[in-house]
Scaffold this active site. Structure first.
Site, PDB file in Angstrom:
ATOM      1  N   ARG A  74      -0.143  15.788  -2.720  1.00  0.00           N
ATOM      2  CA  ARG A  74      -1.578  15.523  -2.778  1.00  0.00           C
ATOM      3  C   ARG A  74      -2.271  16.860  -2.947  1.00  0.00           C
ATOM      4  O   ARG A  74      -2.033  17.787  -2.192  1.00  0.00           O
ATOM      5  CB  ARG A  74      -2.030  14.856  -1.489  1.00  0.00           C
ATOM      6  N   LYS A  81     -14.300  22.168  -1.021  1.00  0.00           N
ATOM      7  CA  LYS A  81     -12.909  21.728  -1.152  1.00  0.00           C
ATOM      8  C   LYS A  81     -12.962  20.286  -1.601  1.00  0.00           C
ATOM      9  O   LYS A  81     -13.755  19.495  -1.062  1.00  0.00           O
ATOM     10  CB  LYS A  81     -12.261  21.888   0.218  1.00  0.00           C
ATOM     11  N   ASP A 102      -6.674  -2.100   3.031  1.00  0.00           N
ATOM     12  CA  ASP A 102      -5.675  -3.095   2.659  1.00  0.00           C
ATOM     13  C   ASP A 102      -6.036  -4.479   3.173  1.00  0.00           C
ATOM     14  O   ASP A 102      -5.334  -5.446   2.901  1.00  0.00           O
ATOM     15  CB  ASP A 102      -4.304  -2.704   3.222  1.00  0.00           C
ATOM     16  N   THR A 126      -0.041   4.937   0.972  1.00  0.00           N
ATOM     17  CA  THR A 126      -0.219   5.897   2.063  1.00  0.00           C
ATOM     18  C   THR A 126      -0.160   5.198   3.406  1.00  0.00           C
ATOM     19  O   THR A 126      -0.839   4.201   3.623  1.00  0.00           O
ATOM     20  CB  THR A 126      -1.571   6.597   1.925  1.00  0.00           C
ATOM     21  N   THR A 151      -1.987   1.689  -5.118  1.00  0.00           N
ATOM     22  CA  THR A 151      -2.404   2.898  -4.426  1.00  0.00           C
ATOM     23  C   THR A 151      -3.671   3.464  -5.031  1.00  0.00           C
ATOM     24  O   THR A 151      -3.994   3.199  -6.179  1.00  0.00           O
ATOM     25  CB  THR A 151      -1.280   3.957  -4.466  1.00  0.00           C
ATOM     26  N   ASP A 155       0.862  -1.153   0.000  1.00  0.00           N
ATOM     27  CA  ASP A 155       0.000   0.000   0.000  1.00  0.00           C
ATOM     28  C   ASP A 155       0.912   1.220   0.000  1.00  0.00           C
ATOM     29  O   ASP A 155       2.088   1.101   0.324  1.00  0.00           O
ATOM     30  CB  ASP A 155      -0.831  -0.082   1.281  1.00  0.00           C
TER      31      ASP A 155
END
Lengths: 1214, 348
Positions: free
Chosen positions: A716, A681, A922, A513, A796, A511
């Site tokens: 990001r 946002k 995950d 992050t 990811t 994974d």
């Protein structure tokens, strides 16, 4: 490369999403028109329709474990299909079907409206009524122990006999009691089984005793419970559903309860859920205003809630306060057992789930059991041994049949056969004595032979393996190089049966992050109104302290600012500057962060910590603070922001939570200047759809460019937009919102459409770039793994550019790699690019046959293409490309796709796979892979709960695989082979003797010795050596990661080695048997003496064999190997000192003869010569990597010893 | 090689120093010890050519002399073996030996003449050797009860003695079981010319057996009373501990061809002495084609006459010396400097 705007819909890089229930924000949004009912908790997240993009999503969309929305900061977790995964046990395709069915009721509970028959009724403060039949809820005691004193023996035996091997030994033990057989005496016959059962039972009993103790502690804790109008302490185990419980700060919750009132007038309570999901930040829970207003003693009513289920992020209930209208309750109104009350003076709740119904208990199932590859292979050899056993027994019984056929006339009078009972008293069997005809006799011989030769299938092996794994696990856990200082996380072995798989891993699926990266966000740059502010070089680290009431408030984390941007914000004039201020105001308000003020040593200075569930949001709020927009207070209805020293109060009029379908959140703010602003946002892909590009086309264009460049350096990104709402627009929204939020059916969809309705025609303000920092040592670790021949795949949810840039920064991708990129919007183009990729791979392959000069390939594929590929059954082609590549990067993948990718490799190769991840998304992959590793990091505990091993950092993978995995594999494979060899040797010795006893199963070796052989005489060294021996030092293994290949190539356990060791075993048995046989032929030797010689020689021989293969001799190894020879000797002496045994005193007699010693020496030397010579030849003329490394290590050591100064420098440990 | 966490320290800026100190004090880090970190001091021997050659050489050097010595010792042993089961059957009954042995009216006396080939120093061991007699047969070897033999109170204990547990009228047999029942009953007496060579039958059994296994106060009873007589009858007035033939017989032989000590002759025999053996050929080996042999043998420190051990040592010793040379040669032909390349790998 394609512009962001055209990227396919799933947009993961979004971070800040308020998943925390924010219903309170609605309560005061407008003082005049208070919303009748606060916004319910995140219903949006549960809709199964979200997952339509995923293959077989319909099957897998149950939400029992919607752990996912707790971790929205992870890009992966925001991908479209994600939230609806039933993560705990989800397996793709067929498996998931059944699991879905199983969880149907749970799903129903969370997703649909509550029907009476699915509900449980809890009468507040009326436990007797609540628990009256037919309800009969369990009490609040927790029982993790399996046995009680009474049930221990039957239950433990029942559980143990679930293993096939034990059944085998049970059958043999029972067979031995057939009077015609009785090969071993009754006691000796059951000893092996009793020993194994006994050891396991002791182990189980000890573990259970510890569980009992902790249960007892837990159950006897006290909580104050309302009884007769007063709160009195009551033991946890006595708390019942319906009880009203009062908690004070820092107390642990004894059961799952609905919050009814708190010390806070707005009904807020903060809880820490670290025990539940591992998250250390505070979560807010709310008491309903309606219940707040009634004192707890007077509280009466009924709560109708769903049946207990495992979903810790879902709760559906209504409360009916004596006839008043039912109020709906959601996740934000419950506090679960195991959580701790924080920052709240007191809180009162009504117990709704107790004991085994609590969500924490329902969630505490262990990891699924996996089976190690070595064990699977071992079974193959065990079958071979079983065949050998049958052959031996058949040979014996056949020969016995022939012998009896030859002597059929004489059997009656042969003194040692004695077919008839002549003593006269023989009334039984018409004078026959133990004679049932030749045929029956042959069958009995066969069965006796099975009993006699039973150790051919090593009984000790099962228990030895268990002990060894416990030992290996102990050393892995104790390894302080795998201890994470930062999180204080130790290595954990959750599955005890796949230690050795760690030495054979070929694929690592990681994974990104939280695993490769820290999931600790740092604000890096912003694009404001088309201007890029990413130069922080000249900037100061600015926490931007503000003064209030003589106290300096400083954010806990400082952020380096861009001086130009800071200047623009502070002193800038005009529209641009005010837009810029709007942007930071949006960052400061459009979130779910709670500022928490901490005292420091200096009473005049305080720290502000921003607590929130999304690290991205935290980073953005800290950044806003650094740029002068400091969030200082957040209550349910308003937000106070310190704008360059002046405090401004903003009313929160409305809030649309983040959801993975919209991939954005919005907040409606009533500003001090009476304007109403909507801040949105969200992810670029979702934001550009709602932005009115005609408003400021140049800004849009520039921002798009910036976004692209941000994401290509691994940041990001988030896009922020604003719209001013007119009063009428707001009122229209408010009415729609109110209607939607009180709707009984389809509330989620309604709310979503309300949000979509207002989130349009936005004006683009800018974008932010947040850096997800790499974990320590990730690039080095990946490089090591690659050198070790392990293919690292990164899966990811991030978008392609981010994924690629992270790929570069962690050295997964290198500049010399040829990248194959597959990102397709349609089935057709996907097929085409896959075909192109294959032809490219083939071309490159044909170009360079030499593996050294091969161009490294990297495959980068996105989730959408994966969907197409899996849909059209082109997996085969994908596999073909993927295995040709050195690196595979899958971006924008959904959790179940992760499992699908792992499955792709697992199905098509025999290579071992390992999945490592930290989040709930995950889990499916962790469970699918052969070895699953959970990172016990900032995200919840779901990954850890599902994993086989858990550790604190990605980089620990290197010592885990390269060092411990290597050792475990080497040790375990040797141990298994050695066990086969050692038992077979003994069996062959018995077998040769049977040929000289008229093919009857008698032994010269005392039956006790033959039973003790595999459990006492030879077992300790195997276990100890398999726990302690190291073929190579840690340093060497880390220096030459290539050595890991030994495990991948299965060099230490394969059919060839098995055959070799079996041949050796036959040879040694021949030596052990025939040298004494020939020497004692025609002599007066008695069977006990010869048996003792055989016993001792076979034990010494196998121990010397082991000693010859031991690589590192510590004092423990010496003690155990020589010790077990001595122990054998002592046992033989003890057995021969029992006068009632026929062999009485034989060992003393035989030890007094020179011949005995001469034979013992001869047997050992002759027996060992082939092994020794073969070893010498193998090690010198065909050394394997390990051998060479050993020699290097040795010469290195001697060099170190000769040059002390060198030793100094190398011996300092990292 | 792994870096520490300082790079990420920005996130907890202010309280960093305090936190570090606190952490160090109550860290959960596993305690360091050489054992837990698997760093115990260890010796790691490697099979270097030097070692291989010296081990083979050493074994050779030890084994060859031992082999020579044992061979010489075995050569010293003089052994006279006479198979008499066949010869002692009257010529008219050779076709039906079973009838011969079963017929009590035919005298079983038999005379054998032995010639001493080489000088035999006393003590001379007298053995009888049975071939093809499976004293280790499963049915046979279990058919005894050791408790009964050593304790008169347990003389009724006859478990596992089948099929020789009770007499026809149900009385327990002491000693019970097939082994005792089949006690060997040929007898030998020796004369050299006129001189009677006394066979000393004392101490032919193990002292431990006489003292602990066969009791002084247990007497044979109901023994050999059945329909089928297996072998020797025992004098029921002599305690078991003194029935040495029984004690010897009850130490069951390991192999189907075995010798049992009959007695010792404490007289030196010279070469070419003629010895007359008068034996009674009572024991029935004809039923299963067993052979009976009389053995006179001297003994050395290594036991009886068996060349095998000497040859084995010589051969193994020789082989090891050969291997030592072979390995030396191999190492010279194809030397390998210790360690320089990993096969699948290039060392950087």
């Amino acid at each position: 490369m394609r512009p962001d705007g055209k990227l396919p819909p799933p947009h993961p890089s979004l971070a800040p999403l308020p998943q925390r229930p924010q219903q309170a924000t609605g309560t005061d949004m407008d003082p005049h028109a208070r919303l009748p009912d606060p916004v319910p908790s995140p219903i949006l997240k549960h809709s199964p329709s979200i997952s339509r993009s995923l293959r077989s999503a319909a099957d897998t969309s149950s939400v029992t474990f919607a752990a996912d929305f707790r971790s929205p900061s992870k890009p992966e977790s925001t991908s479209p299909s994600f939230d609806s995964f039933r993560t705990a046990r989800s397996r793709p395709s067929s498996v998931s079907r059944s699991s879905t069915r199983r969880s149907a009721s749970e799903r129903a509970g969370s997703q649909r409206d509550l029907r009476d028959e699915d509900a449980r009724f809890v009468y507040i403060n009326d436990a007797p009524r609540t628990n009256a039949p037919p309800a009969m809820f369990p009490d609040n005691s927790i029982r993790t122990s399996k046995y009680s004193v009474l049930t221990f023996i039957p239950r433990n035996l029942y559980e143990q006999f679930h293993r096939v091997a034990y059944i085998y030994f049970l059958i043999l033990a029972v067979l031995n009691f057939v009077p015609q057989l009785l090969v071993l005496s009754k006691e000796a016959g059951v000893l092996p089984l009793a020993f194994v059962l006994g050891v396991t039972a002791v182990k189980d009993a000890y573990e259970d005793w510890r569980r009992h103790r902790s249960d007892k502690n837990e159950n006897n804790r006290t909580a104050s419970v309302l009884a007769d109008g007063v709160f009195r302490p009551k033991r946890w185990k006595d708390i019942q559903v319906g009880d009203v419980v009062r908690l004070v700060a820092n107390e642990t919750l004894p059961c799952d309860m609905v919050l009814v009132s708190t010390s806070d007038p707005t009904g807020v309570a903060y809880i820490q859920t670290i025990n539940l999901d591992g998250e250390s930040n505070l979560k807010t829970r709310y008491a309903k205003q309606e219940t707040m207003s009634t004192p707890p003693e007077a509280l009466a009513g009924v709560i109708k809630c769903e049946k207990p289920n495992r979903n810790i992020y879902g709760f559906l209930a209504t409360v009916d306060l004596n006839g008043r209208r039912a109020i709906s309750l959601g996740t934000s109104n419950v506090m679960l057992r195991g959580c701790e009350l924080k920052n709240t003076v007191w809180a009162i709740g009504v117990a709704v789930y107790t004991g085994r119904d609590t969500k924490v208990v329902l969630n505490s199932s262990g990891a699924p059991s996996k089976r190690s590859r070595l064990e699977t292979h071992m079974n193959r050899e065990i079958i071979a041994l079983a065949v050998a056993l049958v052959v031996l027994c058949s040979v014996v019984s056949l020969l016995a049949g022939i012998w009896m056929g030859d002597h059929v006339d004489q059997l009656g009078i042969i003194p040692f056969f004695h077919k008839y009972d002549y003593s006269g008293a023989a009334a039984h069997d018409d004078g026959r004595y133990n004679w049932y005809g030749t045929g029956a006799q042959v069958v009995f011989t066969f069965m006796s032979a099975v009993i006699q030769f039973q150790v051919m299938i090593p009984i000790g092996l099962i228990i030895s393996m268990e002990l060894i794994r416990v030992g290996q696990a102990y050393f892995m856990v104790q390894d302080n190089r795998m201890f994470d200082e930062k999180s204080q996380a130790r290595f954990q072995c959750r599955a005890l049966n796949i230690n050795e798989d760690l030495g054979q891993i070929k694929y690592v699926f990681s994974d990104k992050t939280g695993t490769l990266t820290q999931n600790r966000m740092e604000f890096r740059c912003a694009s404001v109104q088309g201007r890029d502010f990413s130069e922080t070089d000249g900037g100061e680290e600015d926490g931007h302290a503000v003064q209030a009431d003589g106290v300096v408030l400083r954010p806990k984390t400082a952020v380096t600012t861009d001086p130009k941007l800071a200047a623009l914000l502070k002193d800038g004039m005009g529209a641009k500057a005010s837009r810029a201020r709007d942007l930071f105001l949006a960052l400061a308000t459009c979130n779910t962060i709670v500022p928490i003020v901490e005292d420091t040593v200096n009473p005049a200075a305080k720290l502000v910590e921003y607590q929130g569930e999304s690290p991205d949001e935290q980073a953005l709020v800290y950044a806003a603070a650094a740029y002068g927009h400091k969030l200082v207070e957040r209550t349910s209805g308003h937000i106070v922001v310190d704008v360059f020293g002046t405090r401004q109060r903003f009313d929160v009029l409305g809030l649309h939570e983040f959801d993975s379908d919209r991939k954005r959140m919005s907040v409606i703010i009533g500003c001090p200047d009476k304007t109403i602003k909507l801040f949105v946002k969200g992810a670029d892909s979702s934001m550009f759809g709602i932005i009115d590009k005609t408003l400021n086309p140049d800004v849009v264009q520039a921002t798009e460019k910036h976004l692209h460049s941000y994401s290509s350096v691994g940041l990001r990104t988030l896009v922020i937009g604003v719209r001013e709402l007119s009063q009428s627009e707001f009122q229209e929204w408010q009415m729609a919102y109110e209607k939607a939020s009180t709707a009984l059916l389809g509330r989620g969809n309604l709310l979503r459409s309300v949000a979509a309705n207002i989130e349009r025609n936005m004006r683009l303000l800018g974008a932010s770039g947040v850096e997800d920092k790499l974990q320590d040592g990730v690039p080095e670790a990946i490089e090591k793994l690659r050198e070790a021949g392990i293919k690292v795949w990164v899966l990811t949810g991030d978008k392609q550019e981010t994924a690629i840039s992270i790929g570069y920064s962690c050295k997964l991708l290198t500049r010399d790699m040829t990248q194959i990129v597959i990102n397709s919007n349609s089935r057709e183009s996907c097929r085409k690019s896959l075909d192109d990729a294959i032809s490219m791979v083939n071309k490159l392959r044909s170009l360079s046959t030499d593996s050294q000069s091969r161009v490294p390939l990297a495959l980068i594929i996105d989730g959408n293409s994966l969907v197409y590929i899996f849909d059209t059954d082109r997996e085969e082609k994908l596999f073909e490309v993927a295995i040709a590549c050195d690196v595979v990067l899958c971006c924008r993948v959904a959790p179940l796709q992760k499992a699908g990718i792992v499955d792709l490799i697992k199905k098509r190769t025999s290579d071992m796979t390992l999945a490592i991840g930290d989040g709930a998304n995950d889990v499916s992959m962790i469970q699918m892979a052969d070895v699953g590793i959970g990172i016990s990091g900032q995200e919840g505990r779901q990954a850890v709960m599902a994993s086989d091993f858990a550790m604190g950092q990605f980089r620990f993978l290197v010592p885990l695989l390269l060092v411990h995995g290597h050792w475990n594999y080497q040790r375990m494979s040797y141990m298994i082979l050695y066990n086969f060899y050692r038992n077979a040797t003994f069996v062959f010795v018995l077998f040769w003797y049977v040929l000289y006893t008229g093919y009857t199963l008698s032994t010269a070796i005392n039956e006790w010795s033959s039973v003790l052989y595999s459990v006492v005489y030879t077992s300790a060294p195997t276990v100890i050596v398999a726990i302690l021996d190291k073929d190579l030092s840690r340093r060497t293994l880390l220096k030459y990661p290539q050595l890991y290949g030994a495990g991948q190539r299965e060099e230490s356990y394969n059919l060839r080695l098995f055959i070799f060791i079996m041949v050796d075993s036959v040879w040694q048995s021949v030596v052990v048997f025939f040298i004494p046989y020939l020497a004692y032929k025609n002599s007066a030797i008695d069977s006990a003496s010869l048996g003792d010689l055989w016993t001792l020689s076979v034990v010494i021989l196998v121990n010397i064999h082991l000693a010859m293969d031991v690589i590192r001799w510590t004092w423990i190894t010496h003690a155990v190997i020589w010790g077990s020879i001595v122990a054998t000797w002592i046992c033989v002496i003890i057995i021969d000192s029992i006068p009632t045994l026929p062999g009485f005193w034989a060992i003393y007699e035989v030890m007094g003869t020179a011949l005995f010693w001469a034979l013992l020496l001869a047997v050992i030397v002759v027996g060992m010569i082939p092994h020794f010579a073969a070893k010498a030849i193998r090690e010198h003329f065909m050394p394997n990597d390990i051998q060479i490394a050993r020699e290097m290590e040795k010469s290195q050591d001697s060099r170190d010893a000769n040059q002390p100064e060198v030793q100094m420098s190398t011996s300092t440990r990292a | 090689m792994m870096m520490d966490g300082s790079a990420a320290g920005t996130s907890n800026g202010g309280s960093g120093a305090d936190g570090d100190a606190a952490r160090r004090n109550n860290t959960r880090m596993p305690k360091y010890s050489k054992f837990t970190q698997q760093e115990l001091p260890a010796c790691k021997p490697i099979l270097t050519p030097k070692w291989v050659v010296s081990v083979f050489f050493l074994v050779g050097v030890v084994f060859v002399p031992v082999g020579v010595v044992s061979l010489l010792a075995a050569q010293d042993v003089v052994e006279i073996i006479d198979r008499y089961d066949h010869a002692c059957v009257p010529p008219n009954m050779t076709d039906n030996k079973l009838a011969y042995i079963k017929n009590d009216t035919i005298s079983k006396e038999c005379t054998r003449i032995l010639t001493v080939t080489k000088e035999m120093k006393q003590p001379i061991y007298v053995y009888y050797q049975l071939d093809n007699f499976y004293q280790n047969h499963r049915r046979y070897v279990k058919s005894r009860n050791d408790a009964q033999l050593r304790d008169y109170k347990k003389s009724n204990t006859t478990t596992s003695c089948d099929p020789e547990r009770f007499t026809a009228d149900g009385k327990p047999i002491v000693p019970c079981g097939l082994i005792a029942w089949s006690l060997f009953n040929d007898t030998y007496s020796f004369t050299r010319g006129k001189e009677n060579l006394t066979v000393n039958k004392k101490d032919i059994s193990w002292k431990s057996d006489r003292e602990h296994k066969f009791a002084k106060n247990v007497y044979p009873s109901n023994f050999q009373n059945g329909a089928l007589i297996g072998g020797k009858k025992l004098n029921s007035s002599i305690p078991l501990s003194e029935q040495e033939d029984l004690i010897v017989w009850m130490r069951t032989a390991a192999l189907p061809t075995f010798r049992k000590l009959y007695g010792r002759i404490y007289v030196d025999l010279k070469a070419n002495d003629t010895i007359t053996v008068r034996l009674s050929n009572n024991y029935n080996t004809y039923s299963f084609g067993g052979k009976k042999k009389l053995v006179l043998s001297t003994a050395t420190w290594l036991g009886g006459k068996n060349d095998f051990l000497g040859f084995a040592y010589l051969i193994v010793g020789g082989l090891c010396i050969f291997l030592a040379f072979a390995f030396t040669l191999l190492y010279l032909i194809k030397p390998r400097l210790v360690a320089f390349e990993l096969r699948s790998i290039t060392v950087k």
